[in-house]
Write an enzyme that holds these catalytic residues in place. Sequence first.
Site, short mmCIF file in Angstrom:
data_model
loop_
_atom_site.label_atom_id
_atom_site.label_comp_id
_atom_site.label_asym_id
_atom_site.label_seq_id
_atom_site.Cartn_x
_atom_site.Cartn_y
_atom_site.Cartn_z
N GLU C 69 23.86 34.26 38.23
CA GLU C 69 23.27 35.30 39.10
C GLU C 69 22.28 34.75 40.12
O GLU C 69 22.14 35.28 41.22
CB GLU C 69 22.60 36.39 38.24
CG GLU C 69 23.58 37.41 37.64
CD GLU C 69 24.39 36.90 36.45
OE1 GLU C 69 24.04 35.84 35.90
OE2 GLU C 69 25.40 37.54 36.08
N HIS C 138 24.02 47.36 28.81
CA HIS C 138 25.01 48.03 29.69
C HIS C 138 24.50 49.43 30.03
O HIS C 138 25.30 50.33 30.30
CB HIS C 138 26.38 48.13 28.97
CG HIS C 138 27.00 46.82 28.63
ND1 HIS C 138 26.73 46.15 27.44
CD2 HIS C 138 27.83 46.00 29.32
CE1 HIS C 138 27.40 45.01 27.40
NE2 HIS C 138 28.05 44.87 28.54
C1 LIG Z 1 24.05 37.08 32.71
C2 LIG Z 1 25.35 37.82 32.47
N1 LIG Z 1 26.19 38.01 33.51
C3 LIG Z 1 27.35 38.71 33.34
C4 LIG Z 1 27.71 39.22 32.10
C5 LIG Z 1 29.02 40.01 31.91
N2 LIG Z 1 29.95 39.25 31.05
C6 LIG Z 1 30.08 39.54 29.73
S1 LIG Z 1 31.14 38.49 28.97
C7 LIG Z 1 31.44 37.64 30.41
C8 LIG Z 1 32.37 36.44 30.40
C9 LIG Z 1 31.85 35.35 29.47
O1 LIG Z 1 32.78 34.26 29.51
P1 LIG Z 1 32.55 32.99 28.52
O2 LIG Z 1 31.14 32.55 28.59
O3 LIG Z 1 33.60 32.02 28.84
O4 LIG Z 1 32.76 33.62 27.04
P2 LIG Z 1 34.11 34.20 26.42
O5 LIG Z 1 33.92 35.71 26.40
O6 LIG Z 1 35.25 33.77 27.29
O7 LIG Z 1 34.20 33.62 25.05
C10 LIG Z 1 30.72 38.18 31.47
C11 LIG Z 1 30.77 37.67 32.89
C12 LIG Z 1 26.80 38.99 31.01
N3 LIG Z 1 27.09 39.44 29.76
N4 LIG Z 1 25.65 38.27 31.22
#
Ligand SMILES: Cc1ncc(C[n+]2csc(CCOP(=O)(O)OP(=O)(O)O)c2C)c(N)n1
Lengths: 356, 356, 334, 334
Positions: C69, C138
Amino acid sequence: MTEGSATVTMPETRSEEDRLLRRIWRVVALCRAVDERLWKLSRQGRSSFVLTARGHEVAQVASTAAMRLGVDSAWPYYRDMGVAFALGITPYELLLGSMGRAEDPHTGGRQLTMHLASPERKLGSISSVIADHIPHAVGAAYAAWVRREDSVALCWFGDGATSAGATHEAMNLAAARRLPVVFICENNGLAISVPLHLQTSLTSIADRAKGYTIPGVRVDGTDAIAVNDATREAVERARSGAGPSLIEAVVPRILAHSSQDDDAYRDQAELAAAQARDPLPRLERELIGRGVLTAQEARAEHERFDRMVLADADRAWSRPKPEGSRFNRWLFAGDEPHQAASDIGLGPLPGGVFDD
Amino acid sequence: MTEGSATVTMPETRSEEDRLLRRIWRVVALCRAVDERLWKLSRQGRSSFVLTARGHEVAQVASTAAMRLGVDSAWPYYRDMGVAFALGITPYELLLGSMGRAEDPHTGGRQLTMHLASPERKLGSISSVIADHIPHAVGAAYAAWVRREDSVALCWFGDGATSAGATHEAMNLAAARRLPVVFICENNGLAISVPLHLQTSLTSIADRAKGYTIPGVRVDGTDAIAVNDATREAVERARSGAGPSLIEAVVPRILAHSSQDDDAYRDQAELAAAQARDPLPRLERELIGRGVLTAQEARAEHERFDRMVLADADRAWSRPKPEGSRFNRWLFAGDEPHQAASDIGLGPLPGGVFDD
Amino acid sequence: MTEALVAAPPEGITMIEAVQQALIEEMRRDPSVVVMGEDVAIKGGVFRATKGLLEEFGDRRVLDTPIAEAVIAGAAIGAAMSGLRPVAEFQFADYIHPAYEQIVNQAATMRWRTVGNVGVPIVLRAPFGGGISGGIYHSQSVEALYCHVPGLKVVVPATPRDAKGLLKAAIRDDDPVLFFEHKKSYRRYRELVPDDEVLPIGKARLDREGDTVSVITYGVGVHHAREAAAALAEEGIEIEILDLRTLAPLDHDAIARTVGRTHRALIVHEANRTMGIGAEIAAFIADDLFMDLDAPVRRVCGQDSHLPYNAPEEQEIIPDPGRVAEAVRRLASY
Amino acid sequence: MTEALVAAPPEGITMIEAVQQALIEEMRRDPSVVVMGEDVAIKGGVFRATKGLLEEFGDRRVLDTPIAEAVIAGAAIGAAMSGLRPVAEFQFADYIHPAYEQIVNQAATMRWRTVGNVGVPIVLRAPFGGGISGGIYHSQSVEALYCHVPGLKVVVPATPRDAKGLLKAAIRDDDPVLFFEHKKSYRRYRELVPDDEVLPIGKARLDREGDTVSVITYGVGVHHAREAAAALAEEGIEIEILDLRTLAPLDHDAIARTVGRTHRALIVHEANRTMGIGAEIAAFIADDLFMDLDAPVRRVCGQDSHLPYNAPEEQEIIPDPGRVAEAVRRLASY
Ligand SMILES: Cc1ncc(C[n+]2csc(CCOP(=O)(O)OP(=O)(O)O)c2C)c(N)n1
Ligand SMILES: Cc1ncc(C[n+]2csc(CCOP(=O)(O)OP(=O)(O)O)c2C)c(N)n1
Ligand SMILES: [Mg+2]
Ligand SMILES: [Mg+2]
């Protein structure tokens, strides 16, 4: 933090390795039973948000198996159901939370599914915010370093989390002071819809370690032994004072990101490829091949877990919701403590997977 | 952004290299004259905050010399006096700002010394916050990538800045999308009192590039040719669409961090070692050795600059302070524009060092 | 395919469609408008706000970013300083905080600290608000956190028409605009929205005329107030509803006009009571409009708590039409 | 060498010495107390707040950190969750914003989201405030930005005695405390400070009794009010000065008591007017204490602007005793 289970030493003999794999399989099977139940609960409207570990479980459990339970601390993220169960957290606790029940010992029904927190199991509180927990793990390692305690902090995160500033600042501080922490990236190649090549220029997340002059190793996250060996090596390195390591466990994300995601950005070939790398059948084939488990025993255990988890789900569903009026309790110190896991009839704190 | 100076092409012949070194030396000498004047102004109470580039100047000017002025954009940090003067900014402008004068075309006396901003010279606004400008440079590179313009963004920062989350997020995004940006770290081994070994585990900041699979090169920041060559290579790589590079220019911090720092954490040996690596006398010896400059000419130029800068300082001191009542002008769009550098009698915008 | 998207169905468009149409119209109108954020391109946004943009404008103007971000905001600022008009999406307002440094120390100060020479024309968009069992991360209302820092505009549309008209205005604005869209209003209301209408930032909208109590609100507060108004009208109480639409800068004149008419002020917002924007509105009324007051300045806000996943606690915290009506009755009878 | 530091000179100690003594006393008393931040160990802090700590407590409990505010706050939180009591210094309050995510989304929510099982006993300390030609990034007042988020305590001492007593209380507090020390007060006042005095967080302090106007303030506002009081006393106007000391939670009872006595409220703070803590105080007065009011609730605050390096603009923005006295006169004659 209470002292807990026996140390898991290096499995010298083949039989020890067999026993370790058998135990890892048991927890992975438990994850899968809870996983399937959660998606049903979501469809039934009994849990409004579901997200599971399908494809990540072996990497999670096999890495947790390298911890000294009760001594080392665990800093998982929202997908780490395998870490939680390997630490002795029970499906019933998780289901209480998933249904927002008052007796949920982790968040009192205040956080989403899988957002566990358990000082008894030295499991740091999970939040939905990507990467925020990684500096907390480094803080725990700093505390051990200050008090010269022999405790290692392990933390897990996804490939997307490696892009966050918090991850960099944590890794840089840990490397600069050689703090006892192990960084484990569950690289499933996706951050919801964003593929790895748009997340970073790295083709292997392990290479990020070179930017901190710490060891970085890439393993097949569906290979229990490879994950366990790599984690044990990193934990011992941390314990020796040589500082942190980065482990990249390559895993498939078999299902959608969560119950709020339609996964429409993946085509059939990608979904099939992920399904083909399911670590559970692979581990079962390994155990059956080693003569440690028969197909019937496996099926029986799955069915036993399915029944157990169904019962847990029904029991959790029957438990009361929180009183609305307690919404501002526990904002500050001083309020009556909520029930800990141990006192809602979960029996003696199971020492986790590794000493049944 | 106005088109400006001629392109500085690869100095094929010895005489071209001589001319380049002569020009670099001129700007470095100008920096040194302003540097010495600023510390006097600080002691006289005419400038309440002073921070200079002593020891970093050659790295700053030699890298800026690899830019296409008017085409590429510059994102310096508060210590980059050499970058500013190499871009054609004049000592008078800097002194107006250092004394908080209303006619300071960069910040109207609202920011500290050296916090310049000049759209005419494609110099992004400097703020005191460490590393915040690095994502801005990547944003400029992204803009060039979107508009398919042949413009490269160069940004400079210190060794301490490499620990910031903003630096990581910027490098990771730039590498992932192969954006046309060059990261230049002026590693003076200190972040105020914090030595490099407490800032990071890296002994060479250039190794950080391995974590982003981009080229990382370490050069002696007091060697004008080495810095210029490395920067030109990185700028051409960026211009070709191959993406970013990281250059680590090892430089000495000869004086205290700023006028607010007593430098008491360094012993005599460290101070002497830094003094010994002063890039200005080294460059003068090189030029005299090449027969491009005589000692007398050098001395004369220094004295000329000293007189010029003294006159600039007195002239700036005589200029009016801002009207207190205009404090909230330019919070939002719509207010009458402030004077640009060009219209406070600075004559035609000097094209910078490289085309006199 | 995208063409159809822009044509409005007969009974009007939803707020999410309004946001999508505003983005498409402005990207078609001005090639310097770009959109960046997590999952905005391939997936079309986790709420479909950017559906169709990748296909029409390509993967440079519609950028799927890493989860970072600070650089989402920081690169948007640098790109804006270089002539683009970026619209950065934060997947949930709860995840805007890692960009706080870039917003309050860079975007908000840039024009002022460069005496007007360097502007930052960016829009920072995010779904926000609770009441959907989303839990702490959320459900947050973060708008007040940006109203203390000069140099930022903060806009919260309550209806599809305001969402479209104000988002178009925000994108054309030469200064940074934070634009928060309440998740519960995304698909709940449909409204006929004139094409290419640009609405004024900084101007409140009189949503309902009345004479007993002025309900000053924004976002879902407007819908709570409308429901309360229906019930109260049957009791002969005609409330006036002022939809602020913009929280920074506040439309002090509109507040003065309505309080001048009713002499009773009730401020409603879902965000926490303490140091919500309602505090600044009440402080303005208690000073400049003191002589107009026949009763205390009341606030119906979210309780000072985080928002939980479980419904019982969440419903105890966030306001609803019933609480608004109750407060109006007490104020009317003061 | 450190021993001497702790012994107070005859005419009392300054605020910076009070901070240093509080840190030393608490680190001696409780081995779990640690101090971390940029330049805190080798240099002893850019304002000398941590002078002598490295020598006495070593380089593990007194940690020079990289320039990385998110992990300074985040590691402090993780260490607190593991049994330490970290005091993290942000070199200037202007540089706390990169840690905003960790503070508002992690420290503030931890105990609530774990139903009391996991606390975060940390202190986040920073020099703040303007009036020293420091420019935008060495002059900010950020305290209000943390009063909207439940789970955080915000403390601003005005005097050496309060600084020491409240910092000791903050370190012993089991919840996160933000502790802001005004740079202009660091060395300007000396005061005799009793040893080992711990003062209550959440309680305001009546700085001066009076009957005409209640001046409700904190930090440098207390000193402006004291100067104004001296001048006003000569005109027969006796103002009451309430030093809030803690901004979250607000001491509503103390505010009610003083406004109940004078019926005229003037709130003074250097931070920007719009959405400064004065807004919440005025909103509380306009509601709960409406019947006590004989005059509008007035605020003398910093103008809504950033703080510049040049003195003329800065002096136009930040309040001074003259403006306080002027506002009192207008309010007294309302
Ligand atoms: C700071 C932040 N930005 C955006 C989100 C929204 N979000 C939730 S899960 C996700 C993807 C996470 O991907 P990864 O770290 O690869 O974990 P995975 O779910 O693939 O295991 C996002 C962008 C968040 N939770 N926190
Ligand atoms: C985010 C932030 N944190 C802290 C500071 C205070 N500070 C100003 S300069 C400085 C040291 C910078 O060191 P480095 O990046 O190596 O640059 P140098 O001054 O050595 O060239 C610090 C910590 C700041 N300006 N910004
Ligand atoms: Mg992933
Ligand atoms: Mg440095």
